[in-house]
Design a protein around this motif. Structure first.
Motif, PDB file in Angstrom:
ATOM      1  N   SER A 443       1.030  -1.584  -0.038  1.00 34.53           N
ATOM      2  CA  SER A 443       0.019  -0.201  -0.077  1.00 34.53           C
ATOM      3  C   SER A 443       1.031   1.204   0.488  1.00 34.53           C
ATOM      4  O   SER A 443       1.607   1.379   0.920  1.00 34.53           O
ATOM      5  CB  SER A 443      -0.790  -0.365   0.942  1.00 34.53           C
ATOM      6  N   ASP A 492      -2.037  -2.076  -3.805  1.00 28.05           N
ATOM      7  CA  ASP A 492      -3.449  -0.693  -3.400  1.00 28.05           C
ATOM      8  C   ASP A 492      -2.979   0.773  -2.828  1.00 28.05           C
ATOM      9  O   ASP A 492      -1.772   1.277  -2.134  1.00 28.05           O
ATOM     10  CB  ASP A 492      -3.997  -0.665  -1.812  1.00 28.05           C
ATOM     11  N   GLY A 523      -5.155  -2.254  -7.599  1.00 26.16           N
ATOM     12  CA  GLY A 523      -6.082  -1.504  -7.123  1.00 26.16           C
ATOM     13  C   GLY A 523      -6.972  -0.683  -8.647  1.00 26.16           C
ATOM     14  O   GLY A 523      -7.612  -0.480  -8.326  1.00 26.16           O
ATOM     15  N   PHE A 541      -9.043   0.376  -1.955  1.00 25.50           N
ATOM     16  CA  PHE A 541      -9.405  -1.316  -2.270  1.00 25.50           C
ATOM     17  C   PHE A 541      -8.632  -1.985  -1.504  1.00 25.50           C
ATOM     18  O   PHE A 541      -9.575  -3.281  -0.887  1.00 25.50           O
ATOM     19  CB  PHE A 541      -7.897  -1.252  -2.838  1.00 25.50           C
TER      20      PHE A 541
END
Length: 617
Positions: A443, A492, A523, A541
């Motif tokens: 992320s 993401d 994502g 996401f």
């Protein structure tokens, strides 16, 4: 050919399976199934003549392909079904039929040639979360010749069928309920071919299939209880926040998708609701008119209400009926629901679920990376990236049965290029054996170079210097060295171009991870903001990734969430939420798409606490 349910199976594929027929049924003993043949409308008494069917290869070989909600490639041999349906239609039109390719040398009275001009199929699974619009076009030509070869009639057979397909709740591969849609299409096609053959032989315009149905002696017109052969519909109950929990005080919609499956125009019809009075009374209108329907056309209606408040769970039912003005109606459908007290569906995604007893996956390894703060002030901070990585790690340890020793968490200042390199090339190869499953969650941000290369921005990354970023090709190299049976890469975040790149339009990011045993769930498409959900304090996401892992993605309700189920749920939910809540586009990608027999689709990621150890797979 044998029709089984909605599938048409070549007889030779049944090997020595014995068929038992009688009373309009076909029983396939080895498959333990008894099903009715194709439900073609009544076509009148068979004509006292023989006919031979000549189906062009363009129809025999017709295949439609689409990607289901999990990204799996699906194929339907539409040509087989069309061929069998047309044969059945002609068997009901003539007393004697001769199939093409048989050894019968008798000269038939008539020959029916059917050729395909063109066809198209589109399934827009991104358009709506709960239903995906499907459109199927068939354009064919039917020619009827007499025994001397003279052309008696040539007719265009044009089919344009539209319908919204819902997900198959009992399918672990997240496929759509497409077989009834295909079945209606081939019946429509075969009916039109048969009617044109009858018209060519008799020289008279034949009535529509519904009008050809025999009327009982002593009756005039259709009785109120007579079944409609043209009207078909599907009803669905939708809740306001789409969390699948119906709460008192919540707005709900009953959507009814009606299709004209016949060959005549339906000028007047209506849809009505009956059922549990405490619920039905909440609808301002319980009967709605249906606009005129052309053959093959679909219309949608919605009944809207507010569920009554309740202090305890209440069971209720809504019966949906669709009726033509003459009284003919389609079989009614019942929607069963449980009304929960207000607040039951309150979001609890940040509460780490209790682990499922006895469920352990010691061969699964997780690398969870979340970078929201950067040394380089030119990189846009990601508010929830670090906590997203922590939560994902907690979920896989709790519901995924991953031992803490198999988890590496790298976030913010602890996510340097050197840290990730050591994890991928040092720690993982030392621990992940050949039967291991490796999950890498990231992320944060990705930067795209002018050549389309994807570079990950770690805490010590740079918005302008590619040398300070982590190439996706290094991940690919690390994955290739592993002996793991499956590698999943989940991304993401924001995807943007390298700053200072003034050489024109940057190509689309190349997310290739070497294929083979590696699959990426990304994502968003192309350059994306990677929306962050301030209400739930997660990346959009990741928010739905977590909700899917905790059970909402369990489409077949067997107590486990597979990778196939999760990808279908996340891709649909994120696309839907981005459009309806943020008025933006974000469509997750699955690379490469899952094939129907891909073992990754059945890979169990989490088991729900309600599933006991004896039931766990």
């Amino acid at each position: 050919m044998v029709t089984i349910g909605h599938a048409v199976i070549p007889t030779e594929r049944l090997n020595h399976t014995r068929l038992v027929t009688g009373a309009g049924m076909v029983c396939v003993l080895l498959l333990a199934a008894c099903v009715k043949p194709l439900e073609l409308p009544s076509l009148g008494e068979p004509l006292p003549a023989s006919a031979k069917l000549d189906i062009a290869p363009s129809i025999k070989d017709l295949t439609i392909r689409y990607s289901d909600s999990c990204g799996q490639l699906q194929e339907i041999q539409l040509g087989d079904r069309l061929q069998e349906a047309v044969r059945e239609g002609l068997r009901r039109t003539f007393t004697t039929t001769i199939d093409d390719g048989t050894s019968d040398t008798a000269t038939p009275d008539y020959v029916i040639h059917v050729d395909l001009v063109d066809s198209s199929f589109d399934l827009n699974k991104e358009a709506l979360y709960d239903r995906a619009p499907a459109v199927l076009h068939l354009n064919a030509i039917a020619r009827i010749h007499d025994r001397k070869g003279a052309l008696l009639r040539q007719t265009d057979i044009k089919i344009a069928r539209q319908e919204r397909l819902r997900l198959e709740q009992l399918s672990k591969n997240c496929n759509y309920l497409i077989d009834p849609f295909i079945r209606d299409t081939v019946i429509d096609f075969a009916t039109r071919v048969s009617l044109n053959a009858r018209q060519a032989v008799t020289g008279q315009e034949t009535a529509s299939p519904t009008e050809l149905s025999p009327i009982p002696v002593g009756s005039v017109g259709a009785s109120p209880a007579s079944p409609s052969q043209a009207l078909r519909f599907k009803a669905m109950l939708l809740d306001e926040n789409s969390n699948l929990i119906l709460e008192g005080g919540e707005h709900v919609r009953v959507r009814v998708d009606i299709i004209n499956a016949g060959t005549r125009v339906i000028e007047s019809a209506s849809a009505s609701l009956t059922g549990t009075s405490v619920v039905i009374e909440q609808f301002p209108a319980t009967t709605l008119p249906i606009p005129p329907l052309q053959p093959g056309q679909t219309k949608s209606l919605e009944f809207i209400a507010t569920l009554p408040p309740t202090n305890q769970a209440q069971q209720a039912a809504i019966h949906v009926t669709v009726v033509e003005s003459g009284g003919a109606k389609a079989p009614s459908q019942t929607l069963s629901l449980t009304i929960q007290p207000a607040g039951t569906g309150q979001d609890d995604v940040n509460q780490i679920p209790a682990p499922a007893p006895g469920f352990h996956q010691p061969q699964t390894y997780l690398v969870s990376i979340g970078v929201g703060a950067y040394r380089d002030p030119k990189l846009t901070p990601r508010r929830y990236a670090a906590t997203d990585a922590e939560t994902v790690a907690a979920y896989f340890q709790s519901l995924g049965g991953v031992p803490p020793s198999n988890v590496r968490l790298l976030h913010n200042q602890k996510a340097l290029r050197a840290d990730l390199h050591e994890t991928l090339f040092g720690w993982l190869p030392q621990h992940a054996a050949k039967d291991a499953v490796v999950i890498v969650y990231f992320s944060g941000q990705a930067i795209v170079t002018p050549t389309g290369d994807v570079l990950l921005a770690l805490h010590d990354g740079s918005a302008t210097d590619s040398a300070r970023l982590y190439p996706l090709t290094d991940l690919e190299s690390a994955f290739a060295r592993l002996k793991a049976k499956q590698v999943l890469f989940l991304f993401d975040g924001m995807v943007s171009r390298l700053r200072g790149d003034t050489k024109g339009k940057t190509p689309s990011p190349r997310w290739e991870l070497g294929g083979g045993h590696t699959i990426g769930l990304i994502g968003g498409e192309d350059m994306t903001k990677g929306l962050e959900d301030d209400q739930h304090r997660h990346g959009l996401f990741t928010y739905y990734l977590l909700k899917g892992l905790r059970g909402e993605a369990d489409t077949n309700r067997n107590g486990t969430v597979t990778f196939g189920e999760l990808t279908g749920y996340v891709r649909q939910k994120v696309s839907w939420a981005a459009k309806t809540q943020f008025n933006q586009e974000q469509r997750p990608m699955l690379l490469p798409p899952l094939k129907p027999d891909d073992p990754a689709a059945s890979l169990v990621l989490t088991t729900l606490p309600s599933l006991t150890s004896s039931e766990a797979p």
